[in-house]
Design a protein around this motif. Structure first.
Motif, PDB file in Angstrom:
ATOM      1  N   VAL A 285       0.771  -1.339  -0.076  1.00 51.17           N
ATOM      2  CA  VAL A 285       0.044   0.030  -0.148  1.00 51.17           C
ATOM      3  C   VAL A 285       1.046   1.130   0.034  1.00 51.17           C
ATOM      4  N   ILE A 286       0.660   2.081  -0.832  1.00 46.78           N
ATOM      5  CA  ILE A 286       1.501   3.361  -0.878  1.00 46.78           C
ATOM      6  C   ILE A 286       0.629   4.554  -0.405  1.00 46.78           C
ATOM      7  N   GLY A 287       1.156   5.128   0.670  1.00 43.51           N
ATOM      8  CA  GLY A 287       0.336   6.195   1.391  1.00 43.51           C
ATOM      9  C   GLY A 287      -0.366   5.583   2.551  1.00 43.51           C
ATOM     10  N   GLY A 288       0.008   6.384   3.598  1.00 43.22           N
ATOM     11  CA  GLY A 288      -0.462   6.084   5.006  1.00 43.22           C
ATOM     12  C   GLY A 288      -1.626   7.091   5.496  1.00 43.22           C
ATOM     13  N   GLY A 289      -2.241   7.729   4.498  1.00 47.99           N
ATOM     14  CA  GLY A 289      -3.315   8.638   4.914  1.00 47.99           C
ATOM     15  C   GLY A 289      -4.624   7.968   5.380  1.00 47.99           C
ATOM     16  N   THR A 290      -5.629   8.809   5.066  1.00 52.05           N
ATOM     17  CA  THR A 290      -6.760   8.300   5.528  1.00 52.05           C
ATOM     18  C   THR A 290      -6.887   6.724   4.793  1.00 52.05           C
ATOM     19  N   MET A 291      -6.782   6.823   3.439  1.00 52.05           N
ATOM     20  CA  MET A 291      -7.281   5.740   2.673  1.00 52.05           C
ATOM     21  C   MET A 291      -6.149   4.572   3.057  1.00 52.05           C
ATOM     22  N   GLY A 292      -4.707   4.990   2.902  1.00 51.92           N
ATOM     23  CA  GLY A 292      -3.858   4.038   2.666  1.00 51.92           C
ATOM     24  C   GLY A 292      -3.743   3.258   4.019  1.00 51.92           C
ATOM     25  N   ALA A 293      -3.889   3.695   5.248  1.00 42.76           N
ATOM     26  CA  ALA A 293      -4.138   3.146   6.504  1.00 42.76           C
ATOM     27  C   ALA A 293      -5.378   2.404   6.409  1.00 42.76           C
TER      28      ALA A 293
ATOM     29  N   ILE B 214       4.264   2.037   2.178  1.00 42.64           N
ATOM     30  CA  ILE B 214       5.356   2.825   1.630  1.00 42.64           C
ATOM     31  C   ILE B 214       4.992   4.231   2.082  1.00 42.64           C
ATOM     32  N   GLU B 215       5.692   5.160   2.697  1.00 41.75           N
ATOM     33  CA  GLU B 215       5.452   6.532   2.728  1.00 41.75           C
ATOM     34  C   GLU B 215       6.558   7.523   2.375  1.00 41.75           C
ATOM     35  N   ARG B 216       6.258   8.633   2.247  1.00 37.80           N
ATOM     36  CA  ARG B 216       7.292   9.801   1.789  1.00 37.80           C
ATOM     37  C   ARG B 216       8.380   9.900   2.607  1.00 37.80           C
TER      38      ARG B 216
ATOM     39  N   SER C 166      11.323   3.466   1.237  1.00 44.16           N
ATOM     40  CA  SER C 166      11.758   2.857  -0.130  1.00 44.16           C
ATOM     41  C   SER C 166      10.961   1.829  -0.975  1.00 44.16           C
ATOM     42  N   TYR C 167      10.742   2.242  -2.138  1.00 43.90           N
ATOM     43  CA  TYR C 167       9.746   1.526  -2.994  1.00 43.90           C
ATOM     44  C   TYR C 167      10.370   0.125  -3.312  1.00 43.90           C
ATOM     45  N   ASP C 168      11.858   0.101  -2.834  1.00 48.55           N
ATOM     46  CA  ASP C 168      12.377  -1.429  -3.068  1.00 48.55           C
ATOM     47  C   ASP C 168      11.492  -2.357  -2.226  1.00 48.55           C
TER      48      ASP C 168
ATOM     49  N   GLU D  73      -2.074   1.904  -4.631  1.00 44.19           N
ATOM     50  CA  GLU D  73      -1.617   3.451  -4.468  1.00 44.19           C
ATOM     51  C   GLU D  73      -2.645   4.208  -3.930  1.00 44.19           C
ATOM     52  N   ALA D  74      -2.427   4.840  -2.740  1.00 43.87           N
ATOM     53  CA  ALA D  74      -3.398   5.962  -2.079  1.00 43.87           C
ATOM     54  C   ALA D  74      -2.735   7.088  -1.809  1.00 43.87           C
ATOM     55  N   VAL D  75      -2.129   7.946  -2.854  1.00 46.50           N
ATOM     56  CA  VAL D  75      -1.170   8.921  -2.431  1.00 46.50           C
ATOM     57  C   VAL D  75      -2.221  10.227  -2.847  1.00 46.50           C
ATOM     58  N   PHE D  76      -1.795  11.427  -2.823  1.00 48.79           N
ATOM     59  CA  PHE D  76      -2.561  12.581  -2.949  1.00 48.79           C
ATOM     60  C   PHE D  76      -3.227  12.321  -4.310  1.00 48.79           C
ATOM     61  N   GLU D  77      -4.606  12.943  -4.507  1.00 53.74           N
ATOM     62  CA  GLU D  77      -5.211  13.082  -5.795  1.00 53.74           C
ATOM     63  C   GLU D  77      -4.843  13.997  -6.781  1.00 53.74           C
ATOM     64  N   ASP D  78      -3.672  13.645  -7.415  1.00 53.61           N
ATOM     65  CA  ASP D  78      -3.013  14.554  -8.322  1.00 53.61           C
ATOM     66  C   ASP D  78      -2.096  13.524  -9.329  1.00 53.61           C
TER      67      ASP D  78
ATOM     68  N   VAL E 171       1.509  13.343  -9.326  1.00 52.08           N
ATOM     69  CA  VAL E 171       2.106  12.586  -8.100  1.00 52.08           C
ATOM     70  C   VAL E 171       1.775  10.936  -8.422  1.00 52.08           C
ATOM     71  N   LYS E 172       0.477  10.680  -8.892  1.00 54.37           N
ATOM     72  CA  LYS E 172       0.274   9.390  -9.119  1.00 54.37           C
ATOM     73  C   LYS E 172       1.018   8.764 -10.275  1.00 54.37           C
ATOM     74  N   GLN E 173       1.308   9.627 -11.272  1.00 55.90           N
ATOM     75  CA  GLN E 173       2.181   8.921 -12.242  1.00 55.90           C
ATOM     76  C   GLN E 173       3.609   8.697 -11.982  1.00 55.90           C
ATOM     77  N   ALA E 174       4.061   9.725 -10.995  1.00 52.93           N
ATOM     78  CA  ALA E 174       5.453   9.431 -10.375  1.00 52.93           C
ATOM     79  C   ALA E 174       5.600   8.111  -9.788  1.00 52.93           C
ATOM     80  N   VAL E 175       4.345   7.909  -8.985  1.00 49.98           N
ATOM     81  CA  VAL E 175       4.447   6.691  -8.184  1.00 49.98           C
ATOM     82  C   VAL E 175       4.534   5.623  -9.112  1.00 49.98           C
ATOM     83  N   PHE E 176       3.733   5.474  -9.972  1.00 52.23           N
ATOM     84  CA  PHE E 176       3.515   4.536 -10.940  1.00 52.23           C
ATOM     85  C   PHE E 176       4.871   4.253 -11.819  1.00 52.23           C
TER      86      PHE E 176
ATOM     87  N   THR F  14      -7.542   6.047  -6.796  1.00 55.76           N
ATOM     88  CA  THR F  14      -8.210   7.358  -7.418  1.00 55.76           C
ATOM     89  C   THR F  14      -9.565   7.625  -7.263  1.00 55.76           C
ATOM     90  N   SER F  15     -10.103   8.630  -6.591  1.00 57.40           N
ATOM     91  CA  SER F  15     -11.565   8.910  -6.876  1.00 57.40           C
ATOM     92  C   SER F  15     -12.025   9.395  -8.140  1.00 57.40           C
ATOM     93  N   TYR F  16     -11.126  10.089  -8.928  1.00 51.29           N
ATOM     94  CA  TYR F  16     -11.877  10.837  -9.986  1.00 51.29           C
ATOM     95  C   TYR F  16     -10.725  10.666 -11.152  1.00 51.29           C
TER      96      TYR F  16
HETATM   97  P1  NAI Z   1      -4.512  11.594   2.629  1.00 52.44           P
HETATM   98  O1  NAI Z   1      -3.990  12.985   2.279  1.00 52.44           O
HETATM   99  O2  NAI Z   1      -5.032  11.500   3.768  1.00 52.44           O
HETATM  100  O3  NAI Z   1      -3.124  10.654   2.281  1.00 52.44           O
HETATM  101  C1  NAI Z   1      -2.415  10.792   1.237  1.00 52.44           C
HETATM  102  C2  NAI Z   1      -0.942  10.030   1.891  1.00 52.44           C
HETATM  103  O4  NAI Z   1      -0.007   9.814   0.902  1.00 52.44           O
HETATM  104  C3  NAI Z   1      -0.213  11.054   2.765  1.00 52.44           C
HETATM  105  O5  NAI Z   1       0.006  10.448   3.805  1.00 52.44           O
HETATM  106  C4  NAI Z   1       1.122  11.462   2.061  1.00 52.44           C
HETATM  107  O6  NAI Z   1       2.145  11.363   2.635  1.00 52.44           O
HETATM  108  C5  NAI Z   1       1.245  10.250   1.194  1.00 52.44           C
HETATM  109  N1  NAI Z   1       2.084  10.436  -0.111  1.00 52.44           N
HETATM  110  C6  NAI Z   1       2.006  11.446  -0.742  1.00 52.44           C
HETATM  111  N2  NAI Z   1       2.586  11.374  -1.992  1.00 52.44           N
HETATM  112  C7  NAI Z   1       3.465  10.030  -1.620  1.00 52.44           C
HETATM  113  C8  NAI Z   1       4.445   9.629  -2.430  1.00 52.44           C
HETATM  114  N3  NAI Z   1       4.925   9.949  -3.582  1.00 52.44           N
HETATM  115  N4  NAI Z   1       4.873   8.225  -1.879  1.00 52.44           N
HETATM  116  C9  NAI Z   1       4.376   7.697  -0.873  1.00 52.44           C
HETATM  117  N5  NAI Z   1       3.557   8.414  -0.172  1.00 52.44           N
HETATM  118  C10 NAI Z   1       2.980   9.455  -0.643  1.00 52.44           C
HETATM  119  O7  NAI Z   1      -5.359  11.179   1.303  1.00 52.44           O
HETATM  120  P2  NAI Z   1      -6.490  10.167   1.314  1.00 52.44           P
HETATM  121  O8  NAI Z   1      -7.902  10.984   1.665  1.00 52.44           O
HETATM  122  O9  NAI Z   1      -6.058   8.936   1.907  1.00 52.44           O
HETATM  123  O10 NAI Z   1      -6.713   9.859  -0.381  1.00 52.44           O
HETATM  124  C11 NAI Z   1      -5.639   9.294  -0.836  1.00 52.44           C
HETATM  125  C12 NAI Z   1      -6.002   8.631  -2.366  1.00 52.44           C
HETATM  126  O11 NAI Z   1      -7.431   7.983  -2.001  1.00 52.44           O
HETATM  127  C13 NAI Z   1      -6.660   9.710  -3.054  1.00 52.44           C
HETATM  128  O12 NAI Z   1      -6.402   9.666  -4.411  1.00 52.44           O
HETATM  129  C14 NAI Z   1      -8.293  10.113  -3.085  1.00 52.44           C
HETATM  130  O13 NAI Z   1      -8.722  10.553  -4.055  1.00 52.44           O
HETATM  131  C15 NAI Z   1      -8.821   8.490  -2.792  1.00 52.44           C
HETATM  132  N6  NAI Z   1      -9.747   8.303  -2.139  1.00 52.44           N
HETATM  133  C16 NAI Z   1     -10.034   9.080  -0.904  1.00 52.44           C
HETATM  134  C17 NAI Z   1     -11.340   8.804  -0.222  1.00 52.44           C
HETATM  135  C18 NAI Z   1     -11.538   9.536   1.010  1.00 52.44           C
HETATM  136  O14 NAI Z   1     -12.914   9.549   1.448  1.00 52.44           O
HETATM  137  N7  NAI Z   1     -10.521  10.260   1.623  1.00 52.44           N
HETATM  138  C19 NAI Z   1     -12.280   7.771  -0.523  1.00 52.44           C
HETATM  139  C20 NAI Z   1     -11.784   7.197  -1.685  1.00 52.44           C
HETATM  140  C21 NAI Z   1     -10.601   7.360  -2.400  1.00 52.44           C
END
Ligand code: NAI
Ligand code: 3HC
Length: 706
Positions: free
Chosen positions: A305-313, A329-331, A373-375, A385-390, A393-398, A415-417
């Motif tokens: 899982v990439i990203g430990g935010g709301t969705m990644g966690a 994986i986190e930044r 580390s992605y390794d 992948e669940a990083v920022f909705e950009d 950023v997502k293409q760089a992760v891929f 991604t949501s959209y």
């Molecule tokens: P968030 O902002 O809570 O978490 C994003 C995490 O990604 C952050 O912890 C950040 O440090 C990490 N991150 C950013 N760039 C990174 C990178 N290059 N490598 C590793 N980690 C990186 O965002 P959230 O809400 O978890 O959303 C993540 C994705 O899930 C987005 O694409 C969003 O559209 C999608 N999503 C969100 C929902 C929601 O209700 N929040 C529901 C369904 C999808």
């Protein structure tokens, strides 16, 4: 001896003095007309044959009997009716024994209760789940169960619809004996032989005495009635269940059966029954995406899982809960620590509530690992992948995933959209890229949109469905577009709600009307819960491409500009007292809305709750039709399941498309045309809706075709 050669679903065989009656009607021995006929004939044959001293009923395959044949409901009844079959079983003058393995549910348990003795083996599931289909047990279950185990235990089983294990069934008195092996035939025959050797008499459940303490049983009914009235939120059958169980105490058995039948038929006729049974079949149909028939899933032993935010966690938690290992994986180290802390918080909450032990958590967390580390993903079978909705950023992760992941790894985005085709085509292995759109909180919400981009290979789609099964999610196949199935439709009915708000309805009235329809929350409560900033960011992103002629309601932007993002900031459409999650109407929001109406030159008018719901549902249904028309959803039922599992749509209404069929598509189309007089750009009837109305067809007619 086969009693029904045409169907072969019930066979009889004389084993010494015992007539062995086997139900063999795959997949689950549902009690269709042929089975009922065969069962009745078997009892008649046993009664008439002097060589038969006892009867043993068993189910072939994995279950005893899963219940009435749900597919028959809503069609004209065919004799013999199940209550009559059960009465005939109970009336037999030779001992009848039911040997239960697997499911004995609904009518299946009612058949067993009509037998004179019951045995169950490990793994058996006994229950009366009719309430989940908008029904009540209609073959004596409401009369025999309380007589056997008392009103309180019976009401608990019937109102919850839950399954009891063999052990619990024994403790309750639902069964008389536990088998010690899983050889149901051997266990059943041994039990019958023992009963015969002991000259065990015929023993009818209708004569059982668990209701003897009338006062205590009536008190249980009164308590259940009060509780049900509070809790059953618009459901029709639960209070009928209470009435039927009360009749078991107050009336002779046959009178009680008559009342049960009357109430059962009332439930059968209700649109709630139709909605709930639609939901039952729809949630099974969505599992059969075309790719799951064409291809085998790839192995799934380790997940990244990439990203430990709301969705990644949340996704990591779902993976851990399914017993799989996950690498996060986190930044940087701080972000990784925050990701880990999200997970700890959820498990620590369970520990605090006594629902998990510290040892269990420690055991689960041995399957979690984190890295910057992605390794660390080199061996992962699937990465989400669940990083920022950009998109950048997502293409760089891929690009990183393309570099480090092993050949054959599935690469998924949450991604949501964003355009998943554009993400896929940016790397060297587009066939491995798929969308896995989880809903927040991802460890709780059941919906998983499996978003299928153009170049993906079928086995990757099959793997996504397999992952959903492992995570105990309900997957719905969706095509790529802005918002896929759910969020795309959401954007449209939210716009309809915004327009009503600007035209004169308050957000509080709209939310109340939507709740009264059966949703747990209204749209403005949802915004406050999810965070107003999320939608605001999406609106800003879309601003450059928005049709300038389209109506754009700015009220939500005014709130966001003030930093009012909802619950997390203590203020949004509602005002939240310190730490509270339930909001109060905010007069300042009313003033902002008034000012916006004035700015837009709108003289506010009143709306009835009924008009609010007509507009809200017409917008939802019309966009649902567009989504099906464009093949973003395979069938209307895929839209229904999306809304039942991801958006709180009331299950008893079956989903928006089923609801549209219930109301009638011509009515919906007429509404849209009426609303279009005011805003023709927004209210454009879907070509599919127009076509179906012209053909005199409904959405259900499209549910078979994918
Ligand atoms: P968030 O902002 O809570 O978490 C994003 C995490 O990604 C952050 O912890 C950040 O440090 C990490 N991150 C950013 N760039 C990174 C990178 N290059 N490598 C590793 N980690 C990186 O965002 P959230 O809400 O978890 O959303 C993540 C994705 O899930 C987005 O694409 C969003 O559209 C999608 N999503 C969100 C929902 C929601 O209700 N929040 C529901 C369904 C999808
Ligand atoms: N009638 C018709 N079809 C049924 C059925 C039923 N009662 N129960 C299951 N099926 C079908 C499913 O639709 C599915 O069909 P498909 O393969 O074409 O999709 C197939 O049987 C297998 O079902 P599952 O995928 O659900 O299989 P599982 O092994 O996961 O689960 C089960 C088995 C626990 C029996 C589950 O199917 C179940 O809970 N079934 C419903 C039980 C129920 O609600 N019974 C009450 C019926 S109402 C009644 O009895 C009224 C009476 O009081 C008069």
């Amino acid at each position: 001896m086969t009693l029904n050669p045409s169907a072969d679903v019930v066979t009889c065989e004389l084993r010494g003095k015992v007539l062995l009656v086997t139900l063999d009607h795959p997949p689950v021995n549902a009690l269709c007309a042929d089975v009922r006929r065969g069962l009745l004939a078997a009892i008649e044959a046993a009664q008439a044959d002097p060589d038969v001293h006892a009867v043993l009923i068993v189910g072939a395959g994995r279950n005893f009997i899963a219940g009435a044949d749900i597919r028959e409901f809503g069609k004209p009844p065919v004799s013999p009716l199940l209550p009559d079959v059960c009465n005939r079983i109970e009336g037999c003058t030779k001992p009848v024994v039911a040997a239960i393995h697997g499911a004995a549910l609904g009518g299946g348990l009612e058949v067993a209760l009509a037998a004179h003795y019951r045995l169950a083996v490990d793994g058996a599931k006994l229950g009366l789940p009719e309430v989940q289909l908008g029904l009540l047990p209609g073959a004596g279950g409401t009369q025999r169960t309380p007589r056997l185990i008392g009103a309180q235990a019976a009401l608990d089983l019937i109102l919850s619809g839950r399954h009891a294990s063999a052990k619990e069934a024994l403790a309750l008195g639902l069964v008389d004996r536990l088998g010690s092996s899983d050889d149901i035939l051997a266990e059943g025959l041994a039990y019958v032989h023992e009963l015969l050797a002991n000259h065990a008499p015929v023993r009818r459940t209708r004569d059982a005495a668990a209701l003897a303490d009338r006062a205590a049983n009536l008190a249980a009914v009164a308590a259940a009635r009060a509780e049900t009235a509070k809790k059953s939120r618009g459901l029709f059958s639960p209070l009928k269940i209470v009435d039927a169980v009360e009749a078991a105490i107050e009336q002779p058995f046959d009178e009680g059966l008559r009342l049960e039948r009357k109430l059962f038929l009332e439930c059968l006729d209700s649109p709630q029954r139709a909605g709930l049974i639609h939901a039952f079949f729809a949630e099974r149909e969505v599992l059969k995406a075309p790719e799951t028939r064409e291809a085998k899933p790839r192995a799934l032993n380790s997940i990244g899982v990439i990203g430990g935010g709301t969705m990644g966690a949340g996704i990591a938690l779902a993976v851990l809960d399914a017993g799989l290992p996950v690498t996060m994986i986190e930044r940087d180290d701080d972000s990784l620590a925050r990701g880990r802390a999200h997970i700890d918080k959820v498990y620590d909450g369970l520990i605090a509530k006594g629902r998990m032990s510290a040892e269990k958590k420690a055991d689960i967390m041995t399957r979690w690992s984190g890295s910057t580390s992605y390794d660390a993903l080199a061996d992962a079978d699937l990465v989400i992948e669940a990083v920022f909705e950009d998109i950048a950023v997502k293409q760089a992760v891929f690009a990183e995933l393309d570099r480090v992941c092993k050949a054959g790894a599935v690469l998924a985005t949450n991604t949501s959209y964003l355009d998943i085709d554009a993400i896929a085509s940016s790397i060297s292995r587009p066939a491995d890229v798929i969308g896995l759109h989880f809903f927040s909180p991802a460890n709780i919400m059941k919906l998983l949109e499996v978003v299928v981009p153009k170049q993906v290979s079928a086995d990757v789609v099959a793997t996504a469905f397999d992952l959903a099964r492992k995570l105990r999610k309900t997957p719905v196949r969706a095509g790529v577009c802005d918002g896929f199935i759910g969020n795309r439709i959401l954007a449209v009915y939210r716009a309809a709600a915004d327009a009503m708000m600007e035209d004169g309805a308050s957000p509080y009235q709209i939310d109340a009307a939507v709740r009264a329809f059966g949703f747990p929350m209204g749209p403005f409560q949802v915004v406050d819960l999810a965070g107003g900033d999320i939608g605001w960011a999406a609106r800003k992103r879309r601003a450059p491409t928005r049709n300038a002629a389209a109506r754009y309601v700015q009220i939500a932007d005014r709130l966001c500009e003030r930093g009012w993002f909802g619950q997390k900031t203590g203020r949004g459409f509602y005002l939240y007292a310190q730490g509270s999650r339930s909001g109060a109407p905010d007069p300042e929001v009313d003033s902002i809305i008034d000012a916006e109406r004035e700015r837009a030159g709108i003289a506010p008018r009143t709306f009835t709750d009924e008009e609010i719901m007509r507009r809200y549902m017409a917008a939802m249904i019309n966009e649902g039709a567009n989504v099906v028309h464009e093949r973003i959803a395979l069938r209307p039922l895929d839209v229904d399941v999306t809304f039942l599992y991801g958006y709180g749509f009331p299950r008893y209404r079956g989903g928006p498309m089923k609801y549209a069929d219930t109301v009638g598509l011509p009515v919906i189309l007429a509404d849209i045309r009426e609303f279009a007089k005011q805003d023709p750009l927004f209210w454009q009837a879907s070509p599919l809706l127009i076509e179906l109305v012209e053909r005199g067809a409904d959405f259900a007619s499209l549910n078979q075709s994918a």
